[in-house]
Design a protein around this motif. Structure first.
Motif, PDB file in Angstrom:
ATOM      1  N   VAL A   1      -2.159 -23.845  -9.855  1.00  0.00           N
ATOM      2  CA  VAL A   1      -2.777 -24.228  -8.872  1.00  0.00           C
ATOM      3  C   VAL A   1      -3.625 -22.498  -8.392  1.00  0.00           C
ATOM      4  CG1 VAL A   1      -2.662 -24.347  -6.917  1.00  0.00           C
ATOM      5  CG2 VAL A   1      -1.804 -26.931  -8.074  1.00  0.00           C
ATOM      6  N   ARG A   2      -3.090 -21.917  -8.693  1.00  0.00           N
ATOM      7  CA  ARG A   2      -3.648 -20.292  -7.549  1.00  0.00           C
ATOM      8  C   ARG A   2      -4.548 -20.036  -8.748  1.00  0.00           C
ATOM      9  NH1 ARG A   2      -2.934 -15.026  -7.861  1.00  0.00           N
ATOM     10  NH2 ARG A   2      -3.419 -13.912  -5.985  1.00  0.00           N
ATOM     11  N   HIS A   3      -4.293 -19.945  -9.818  1.00  0.00           N
ATOM     12  CA  HIS A   3      -5.306 -19.335 -10.725  1.00  0.00           C
ATOM     13  C   HIS A   3      -6.692 -20.183 -10.361  1.00  0.00           C
ATOM     14  CE1 HIS A   3      -7.607 -17.835 -14.368  1.00  0.00           C
ATOM     15  NE2 HIS A   3      -7.022 -18.639 -14.864  1.00  0.00           N
ATOM     16  N   ALA A   4      -6.367 -21.399 -10.242  1.00  0.00           N
ATOM     17  CA  ALA A   4      -7.308 -22.757  -9.943  1.00  0.00           C
ATOM     18  C   ALA A   4      -8.363 -22.330  -8.603  1.00  0.00           C
ATOM     19  CB  ALA A   4      -6.789 -24.411 -10.155  1.00  0.00           C
ATOM     20  N   LEU A   5      -7.892 -21.985  -7.551  1.00  0.00           N
ATOM     21  CA  LEU A   5      -8.391 -21.625  -6.909  1.00  0.00           C
ATOM     22  C   LEU A   5      -9.433 -20.023  -6.213  1.00  0.00           C
ATOM     23  CD1 LEU A   5      -5.437 -23.013  -4.280  1.00  0.00           C
ATOM     24  CD2 LEU A   5      -7.430 -23.831  -4.447  1.00  0.00           C
ATOM     25  N   ARG A   6     -10.197 -19.934  -5.983  1.00  0.00           N
ATOM     26  CA  ARG A   6     -11.348 -18.901  -5.759  1.00  0.00           C
ATOM     27  C   ARG A   6     -10.563 -18.009  -4.602  1.00  0.00           C
ATOM     28  NH1 ARG A   6     -16.612 -21.870  -2.353  1.00  0.00           N
ATOM     29  NH2 ARG A   6     -15.889 -23.174  -4.290  1.00  0.00           N
ATOM     30  N   PRO A   7     -10.788 -17.206  -4.527  1.00  0.00           N
ATOM     31  CA  PRO A   7     -10.008 -16.093  -3.106  1.00  0.00           C
ATOM     32  C   PRO A   7     -10.107 -16.528  -1.634  1.00  0.00           C
ATOM     33  CG  PRO A   7     -11.183 -14.266  -4.451  1.00  0.00           C
ATOM     34  CD  PRO A   7     -11.237 -15.790  -5.440  1.00  0.00           C
ATOM     35  N   GLY A   8      -9.760 -17.141  -1.180  1.00  0.00           N
ATOM     36  CA  GLY A   8      -9.457 -17.560   0.604  1.00  0.00           C
ATOM     37  C   GLY A   8      -9.397 -19.445  -0.052  1.00  0.00           C
ATOM     38  N   GLY A   9      -9.963 -19.683  -0.423  1.00  0.00           N
ATOM     39  CA  GLY A   9      -9.029 -21.516  -1.194  1.00  0.00           C
ATOM     40  C   GLY A   9      -7.592 -22.047  -0.567  1.00  0.00           C
ATOM     41  N   LEU A  10      -7.383 -22.910  -0.676  1.00  0.00           N
ATOM     42  CA  LEU A  10      -6.739 -23.279   0.222  1.00  0.00           C
ATOM     43  C   LEU A  10      -6.228 -24.317  -0.583  1.00  0.00           C
ATOM     44  CD1 LEU A  10      -7.920 -25.101   3.433  1.00  0.00           C
ATOM     45  CD2 LEU A  10      -6.623 -22.933   3.851  1.00  0.00           C
ATOM     46  N   LEU A  11      -4.511 -24.193  -0.495  1.00  0.00           N
ATOM     47  CA  LEU A  11      -3.091 -25.641  -1.464  1.00  0.00           C
ATOM     48  C   LEU A  11      -3.531 -26.224  -0.490  1.00  0.00           C
ATOM     49  CD1 LEU A  11      -1.447 -26.461  -3.313  1.00  0.00           C
ATOM     50  CD2 LEU A  11      -0.120 -24.415  -2.710  1.00  0.00           C
ATOM     51  N   LEU A  12      -2.798 -27.263   0.612  1.00  0.00           N
ATOM     52  CA  LEU A  12      -2.206 -27.938   0.705  1.00  0.00           C
ATOM     53  C   LEU A  12      -1.378 -29.230   0.590  1.00  0.00           C
ATOM     54  CD1 LEU A  12      -5.658 -29.516   2.477  1.00  0.00           C
ATOM     55  CD2 LEU A  12      -4.817 -27.847   3.441  1.00  0.00           C
ATOM     56  N   CYS A  13      -0.996 -29.091   0.705  1.00  0.00           N
ATOM     57  CA  CYS A  13       0.726 -29.311   0.000  1.00  0.00           C
ATOM     58  C   CYS A  13       1.957 -30.163   0.756  1.00  0.00           C
ATOM     59  CB  CYS A  13       1.015 -28.550  -1.665  1.00  0.00           C
ATOM     60  SG  CYS A  13       2.521 -27.502  -0.281  1.00  0.00           S
ATOM     61  N   ARG A  14       2.484 -30.773   0.132  1.00  0.00           N
ATOM     62  CA  ARG A  14       3.742 -31.256   1.046  1.00  0.00           C
ATOM     63  C   ARG A  14       4.481 -31.357   0.088  1.00  0.00           C
ATOM     64  NH1 ARG A  14       3.291 -36.508   4.617  1.00  0.00           N
ATOM     65  NH2 ARG A  14       2.222 -38.148   2.875  1.00  0.00           N
ATOM     66  N   LEU A  15       5.953 -31.282   0.943  1.00  0.00           N
ATOM     67  CA  LEU A  15       7.228 -30.702  -0.723  1.00  0.00           C
ATOM     68  C   LEU A  15       8.567 -31.541   0.640  1.00  0.00           C
ATOM     69  CD1 LEU A  15       6.635 -27.518  -0.866  1.00  0.00           C
ATOM     70  CD2 LEU A  15       6.132 -28.786  -2.368  1.00  0.00           C
ATOM     71  N   ILE A  16       8.746 -32.620   0.120  1.00  0.00           N
ATOM     72  CA  ILE A  16       9.828 -32.997   0.527  1.00  0.00           C
ATOM     73  C   ILE A  16      11.589 -31.569   0.181  1.00  0.00           C
ATOM     74  CG2 ILE A  16      12.130 -34.482  -0.508  1.00  0.00           C
ATOM     75  CD1 ILE A  16      10.218 -36.224  -2.565  1.00  0.00           C
ATOM     76  N   SER A  17      12.114 -31.934   1.481  1.00  0.00           N
ATOM     77  CA  SER A  17      12.752 -31.428   2.789  1.00  0.00           C
ATOM     78  C   SER A  17      14.247 -31.783   1.993  1.00  0.00           C
ATOM     79  CB  SER A  17      12.449 -31.649   3.841  1.00  0.00           C
ATOM     80  OG  SER A  17      13.866 -31.003   4.889  1.00  0.00           O
ATOM     81  N   THR A  18      15.066 -30.456   2.359  1.00  0.00           N
ATOM     82  CA  THR A  18      16.620 -30.550   1.794  1.00  0.00           C
ATOM     83  C   THR A  18      17.080 -31.432   2.325  1.00  0.00           C
ATOM     84  OG1 THR A  18      16.803 -28.802   2.861  1.00  0.00           O
ATOM     85  CG2 THR A  18      16.685 -28.284   0.611  1.00  0.00           C
ATOM     86  N   GLU A  19      16.577 -31.924   4.032  1.00  0.00           N
ATOM     87  CA  GLU A  19      17.432 -32.945   5.019  1.00  0.00           C
ATOM     88  C   GLU A  19      16.782 -34.391   4.760  1.00  0.00           C
ATOM     89  OE1 GLU A  19      16.029 -31.043   9.028  1.00  0.00           O
ATOM     90  OE2 GLU A  19      16.577 -29.051   8.464  1.00  0.00           O
ATOM     91  N   ASP A  20      16.101 -34.494   3.419  1.00  0.00           N
ATOM     92  CA  ASP A  20      15.366 -35.567   3.316  1.00  0.00           C
ATOM     93  C   ASP A  20      17.173 -36.278   3.256  1.00  0.00           C
ATOM     94  OD1 ASP A  20      13.474 -37.641   3.247  1.00  0.00           O
ATOM     95  OD2 ASP A  20      14.791 -38.024   1.154  1.00  0.00           O
ATOM     96  N   ARG A  21      17.711 -37.096   3.986  1.00  0.00           N
ATOM     97  CA  ARG A  21      18.633 -38.309   3.465  1.00  0.00           C
ATOM     98  C   ARG A  21      18.232 -39.206   2.423  1.00  0.00           C
ATOM     99  NH1 ARG A  21      20.437 -33.556   3.295  1.00  0.00           N
ATOM    100  NH2 ARG A  21      21.197 -32.527   4.990  1.00  0.00           N
ATOM    101  N   ASN A  22      17.548 -40.232   2.748  1.00  0.00           N
ATOM    102  CA  ASN A  22      16.760 -41.020   2.337  1.00  0.00           C
ATOM    103  C   ASN A  22      16.414 -41.624   0.480  1.00  0.00           C
ATOM    104  OD1 ASN A  22      17.882 -43.102   4.651  1.00  0.00           O
ATOM    105  ND2 ASN A  22      15.523 -42.000   5.923  1.00  0.00           N
ATOM    106  N   PHE A  23      15.665 -40.325   0.111  1.00  0.00           N
ATOM    107  CA  PHE A  23      15.767 -40.176  -0.671  1.00  0.00           C
ATOM    108  C   PHE A  23      16.542 -38.958  -1.960  1.00  0.00           C
ATOM    109  CE2 PHE A  23      12.388 -42.283   1.881  1.00  0.00           C
ATOM    110  CZ  PHE A  23      11.903 -43.247   0.974  1.00  0.00           C
ATOM    111  N   GLY A  24      17.746 -38.507  -1.705  1.00  0.00           N
ATOM    112  CA  GLY A  24      18.293 -38.112  -2.584  1.00  0.00           C
ATOM    113  C   GLY A  24      18.484 -36.175  -2.217  1.00  0.00           C
TER     114      GLY A  24
END
Length: 192
Positions: free
Chosen positions: A106-129
């Motif tokens: 993903v980093r390689h696909a971005l130009r310098p200054g390009g953005l990655l907007l992401c969401r990651l499941i938290s270790t605090e998530d008790r409902n989904f595993g």
């Protein structure tokens, strides 16, 4: 599923950084974020592993180029010199080594200054595993037969340690699903 407007606050920055290039969406599902990006006037290329989800997303957002693809395969040919990549709840199915390799691609696909907007499941998530399932490796579990990774602040820092500048890191609970889901929202900029 309920409305989940997480991306709305980042749209002005995404429009600014995309410039004349398409936005790549990894794991588009049925096109919720795809539709948000397209409504903002962005040219979207997106993919998901599920053929059924891709079929729905194509109907919902006909202006987007959407295909069925595995993130472990090379990115689409037009995913080069990008200003923005979106990956919402799509980077958690992999062993650590694979996750690192995906983020590097993903980093390689971005130009310098390009953005990655992401969401990651938290270790605090008790409902989904995040607890009570066989552990494959640290914070990576076999949840109902499917591998699923959960992230804490330390693992996020490690994953994005090289070649990124963190613009935002926040912990949220989304109510998009029947049960609440704890997630990290991470916004990063590729270093020059």
């Amino acid at each position: 599923m309920l409305k989940d407007p997480w991306l709305d606050r980042w749209l002005p920055l995404a429009v600014e950084r995309a410039q004349d290039r398409p936005v790549l969406e990894i794991g588009c599902g049925q096109g919720d974020d795809t539709a948000t990006l397209a409504r903002a006037g962005l040219n979207v290329i997106a993919f998901d592993l599920s053929r059924a989800a891709v079929a729905v997303a194509r109907v919902r957002v006909p202006s987007a180029a959407i295909e069925c693809r595995d993130i472990r395969e090379p990115l689409p040919a037009q995913a080069q010199d990008l200003g923005v990549v979106v990956a919402s709840l799509s980077l958690h199915y992999f062993a650590w080594k694979e996750t690192v390799a995906i983020v590097q691609r993903v980093r390689h696909a971005l130009r310098p200054g390009g953005l990655l907007l992401c969401r990651l499941i938290s270790t605090e998530d008790r409902n989904f595993g995040a607890q009570g399932h066989p552990e494959i490796e640290q914070n990576f579990f076999l949840v109902d037969g499917e591998p699923k990774r959960f992230f804490d602040e330390e693992s996020i820092a490690l994953l994005f340690a090289e070649g990124w500048r963190r613009l935002s890191l926040e912990h949220f609970v989304t109510r998009k699903y029947v049960k609440s889901k704890a997630v990290w929202e991470v916004v990063l900029e590729k270093d020059a």
